[in-house]
Design a protein around this motif. Structure first.
Motif, PDB file in Angstrom:
ATOM      1  N   TYR A 105       7.874  -1.938  62.729  1.00  0.00           N
ATOM      2  CA  TYR A 105       6.776  -2.932  63.231  1.00  0.00           C
ATOM      3  C   TYR A 105       5.407  -2.410  63.399  1.00  0.00           C
ATOM      4  O   TYR A 105       4.324  -2.801  62.682  1.00  0.00           O
ATOM      5  CB  TYR A 105       7.020  -3.923  64.575  1.00  0.00           C
ATOM      6  CG  TYR A 105       8.306  -4.527  64.593  1.00  0.00           C
ATOM      7  CD1 TYR A 105       8.397  -5.627  63.760  1.00  0.00           C
ATOM      8  CD2 TYR A 105       9.230  -4.014  65.363  1.00  0.00           C
ATOM      9  CE1 TYR A 105       9.589  -6.311  63.967  1.00  0.00           C
ATOM     10  CE2 TYR A 105      10.430  -4.807  65.499  1.00  0.00           C
ATOM     11  CZ  TYR A 105      10.714  -6.049  64.756  1.00  0.00           C
ATOM     12  OH  TYR A 105      11.764  -6.714  65.038  1.00  0.00           O
TER      13      TYR A 105
ATOM     14  N   VAL B 129       3.921 -10.099  62.624  1.00  0.00           N
ATOM     15  CA  VAL B 129       4.348  -8.879  62.935  1.00  0.00           C
ATOM     16  C   VAL B 129       4.433  -8.606  64.460  1.00  0.00           C
ATOM     17  O   VAL B 129       5.504  -8.204  64.811  1.00  0.00           O
ATOM     18  CB  VAL B 129       3.715  -7.966  62.103  1.00  0.00           C
ATOM     19  CG1 VAL B 129       4.479  -6.372  62.227  1.00  0.00           C
ATOM     20  CG2 VAL B 129       3.721  -7.948  60.514  1.00  0.00           C
ATOM     21  N   GLU B 130       3.304  -8.735  65.117  1.00  0.00           N
ATOM     22  CA  GLU B 130       3.326  -8.607  66.591  1.00  0.00           C
ATOM     23  C   GLU B 130       4.258  -9.541  67.080  1.00  0.00           C
ATOM     24  O   GLU B 130       5.112  -9.364  68.006  1.00  0.00           O
ATOM     25  CB  GLU B 130       1.899  -9.050  66.934  1.00  0.00           C
ATOM     26  CG  GLU B 130       0.922  -7.941  67.101  1.00  0.00           C
ATOM     27  CD  GLU B 130      -0.645  -8.278  67.331  1.00  0.00           C
ATOM     28  OE1 GLU B 130      -0.749  -9.330  67.641  1.00  0.00           O
ATOM     29  OE2 GLU B 130      -1.303  -7.591  66.493  1.00  0.00           O
TER      30      GLU B 130
ATOM     31  N   LYS C 208       7.764  -8.242  66.716  1.00  0.00           N
ATOM     32  CA  LYS C 208       8.136  -7.058  67.296  1.00  0.00           C
ATOM     33  C   LYS C 208       8.349  -7.628  68.840  1.00  0.00           C
ATOM     34  O   LYS C 208       9.330  -7.131  69.414  1.00  0.00           O
ATOM     35  CB  LYS C 208       6.677  -6.433  67.348  1.00  0.00           C
ATOM     36  CG  LYS C 208       6.893  -5.036  68.271  1.00  0.00           C
ATOM     37  CD  LYS C 208       5.744  -4.211  68.196  1.00  0.00           C
ATOM     38  CE  LYS C 208       5.728  -2.871  68.915  1.00  0.00           C
ATOM     39  NZ  LYS C 208       4.573  -2.714  69.597  1.00  0.00           N
TER      40      LYS C 208
ATOM     41  N   VAL D  23      11.256  -5.432  57.856  1.00  0.00           N
ATOM     42  CA  VAL D  23      10.356  -5.019  58.953  1.00  0.00           C
ATOM     43  C   VAL D  23      11.260  -5.097  60.157  1.00  0.00           C
ATOM     44  O   VAL D  23      11.454  -6.202  60.713  1.00  0.00           O
ATOM     45  CB  VAL D  23       8.765  -5.861  59.071  1.00  0.00           C
ATOM     46  CG1 VAL D  23       8.244  -5.315  60.074  1.00  0.00           C
ATOM     47  CG2 VAL D  23       8.568  -5.789  57.631  1.00  0.00           C
ATOM     48  N   LYS D  24      11.346  -3.892  60.894  1.00  0.00           N
ATOM     49  CA  LYS D  24      12.405  -4.168  61.940  1.00  0.00           C
ATOM     50  C   LYS D  24      12.191  -2.754  62.992  1.00  0.00           C
ATOM     51  O   LYS D  24      11.345  -2.100  62.767  1.00  0.00           O
ATOM     52  CB  LYS D  24      13.834  -4.142  61.606  1.00  0.00           C
ATOM     53  CG  LYS D  24      13.936  -2.766  60.713  1.00  0.00           C
ATOM     54  CD  LYS D  24      15.323  -2.974  60.140  1.00  0.00           C
ATOM     55  CE  LYS D  24      16.132  -1.959  60.451  1.00  0.00           C
ATOM     56  NZ  LYS D  24      17.471  -1.552  60.243  1.00  0.00           N
ATOM     57  N   GLU D  25      12.885  -2.849  64.299  1.00  0.00           N
ATOM     58  CA  GLU D  25      12.547  -1.776  65.423  1.00  0.00           C
ATOM     59  C   GLU D  25      13.185  -0.665  64.560  1.00  0.00           C
ATOM     60  O   GLU D  25      14.361  -0.555  64.020  1.00  0.00           O
ATOM     61  CB  GLU D  25      13.463  -2.319  66.272  1.00  0.00           C
ATOM     62  CG  GLU D  25      13.218  -1.450  67.441  1.00  0.00           C
ATOM     63  CD  GLU D  25      13.609  -2.288  68.774  1.00  0.00           C
ATOM     64  OE1 GLU D  25      12.351  -2.351  69.661  1.00  0.00           O
ATOM     65  OE2 GLU D  25      14.570  -2.432  68.923  1.00  0.00           O
TER      66      GLU D  25
END
Ligand code: ASP
Ligand code: MG
Length: 405
Positions: free
Chosen positions: A197, A216-217, A220, A240-242
């Motif tokens: 993120y 994205v925020e 997250k 898009v990931k941790e």
């Protein structure tokens, strides 16, 4: 219930043909998930056209009517997509933001989504329907339609996915995913399988316009995976990931370039408290966004302050700076056009020393002069001459071995 949220952007639903293609894809996916929720953007340039129409009838449209108008693009695509899915024999319903329970703040044009009441969506999913929801819009306390900012459908999709506890939020677009750098600038650019993120946020605000930064925020905050992929292909895109920072293999994940910057220097500024505040306050009053800022150390009671602004703000920024500088009493103000900012981004640089040194060395070896440097925990940016920006991106891409996995 195993739910997936899919979002289709403006080009993905840009024509009747495209809508039919997307409908086919959705019907195929329907079988894979217990619940499928689809968020749509307006077709092609519809939102721009509506905005232009507003401007033609009124110089200063009422914010309420403005949002009531520009939210219509999404209503059109949602109904059309639902019709197309229906004609393929699937059970489907389209819902507006209000019907889907998307509540926002009581402001217009850039309202934040405050809450989603999923009662209606839950019911429709339980009834076995595919649910199509309009992106970009919600409803305020007065039951008036609001919009959440240009490009906001990504955020609508993520917020819905979080509220529904979805497994993933798929963002269908016209590119294959997120690349190590813009493939138009660098033929070696490689599609990333995943990105954190934090990195995506840096790249997004640096000009990689794939995702709306707020989406994205929001992903997250909710630890929700976003999957950016092409609606024209079946391949996986970029997740898009941790990502565990200690496990990253590489120091640098991606390179961003923005090449429409102007550098403004205030020369021989008295080295007194409050001076920088006075200058930047004036710029802020004019809504001018400042990017990089560097102040040199004091010599002989004066120093230099240099900063960059977007090329679009150039004239205004110069005028405001000159006025503020005159009041303070400085030697002069200098503007340098044709500046680019090149940045390397990567959570991996936190645990590896020497990344900045490599960045500067390789530019130096290629005769590229660095004008300004700024850094954050996961980013190093340099201002250089615009003509050298593409070369710099290529050199850095090679130096940090981004062409290979
Ligand atoms: N249709 C809106 C826009 O053009 C929202 C979106 O596409 O995400 O900004
Ligand atoms: Mg978009």
């Amino acid at each position: 219930m195993d739910i997936i949220v899919q979002k289709y952007g403006g080009t993905s639903v840009g024509s009747a043909e495209r809508i039919k293609a997307v409908a086919k894809r959705i019907v195929k996916d329907r079988k894979k998930f217990a619940g499928l929720v689809v968020v749509v953007s307006a077709m092609g340039k519809t939102t721009d056209e509506l905005i232009s129409l507003a401007g033609q009838v009124s110089e200063n449209p009422s914010p309420r009517e403005y949002d009531a108008l520009i939210s219509n693009g999404e209503n059109i695509s949602a109904s059309l997509l639902a019709m197309a899915i229906h004609s393929l024999g699937e059970n489907v319903i389209s819902l507006t933001g209000a019907q889907a329970g998307i509540k926002t703040e009581n402001i217009y044009s850039k309202a934040k989504i405050t809450n989603v009441d999923t009662t209606r969506i839950d019911k429709e999913l339980r009834d076995g329907k595919i649910v199509v929801v309009t992106g970009f819009q919600g409803i305020n306390d007065y039951y008036d339609v609001t919009t959440i900012g240009r490009g906001g459908s990504d955020t609508s999709a993520v917020v819905l996915a979080a509220a529904l506890n979805a497994r993933e939020c798929e963002i269908y677009t016209d590119v294959d995913g997120v690349y190590t750098t813009d493939p138009r600038d660098c033929s070696e650019a490689r599609k990333l399988d995943e990105i954190s993120y934090e990195e995506m946020l840096e790249l997004a605000s640096l000009g990689a316009k794939v995702l709306h930064p707020r989406s994205v925020e929001c992903a997250k905050e909710n630890k929700l995976t976003m999957h950016v992929r092409s609606s024209f292909k079946n391949d996986d895109g970029t997740r898009v990931k941790e990502i565990n920072k200690m496990e990253t293999k590489k120091a640098v994940t991606g390179i961003a370039k923005s090449d429409n910057e102007v550098m403004i220097s205030i020369l021989n500024v008295p080295d007194d408290p409050g001076i920088a505040g006075a200058v930047f306050e004036e710029l802020a009053k004019e809504n001018i966004n400042i990017d990089m800022i560097v102040q040199s150390t004091e010599r002989g009671g004066v120093n230099n302050i240099t900063f960059t602004v977007n090329g679009e703000d150039r004239d205004k920024a110069e005028e405001v700076t000159r006025k503020a500088a005159d009041k303070i009493g400085v030697e002069g103000v200098e503007c340098k056009d044709s500046i680019a900012k090149v940045s390397i981004v990567g959570v991996g640089m936190i645990s590896r020393p020497g990344i900045a040194a490599r960045f500067f060395r390789v530019l130096g070896q290629n005769g590229i002069n660095i004008k300004l440097i700024t850094t954050s925990e996961i980013k190093i940016s340099c201002a250089i001459n615009k003509e050298e920006a593409d070369i710099a991106v290529g050199i850095l891409h090679k130096e940090f071995e981004l062409e290979t996995n």
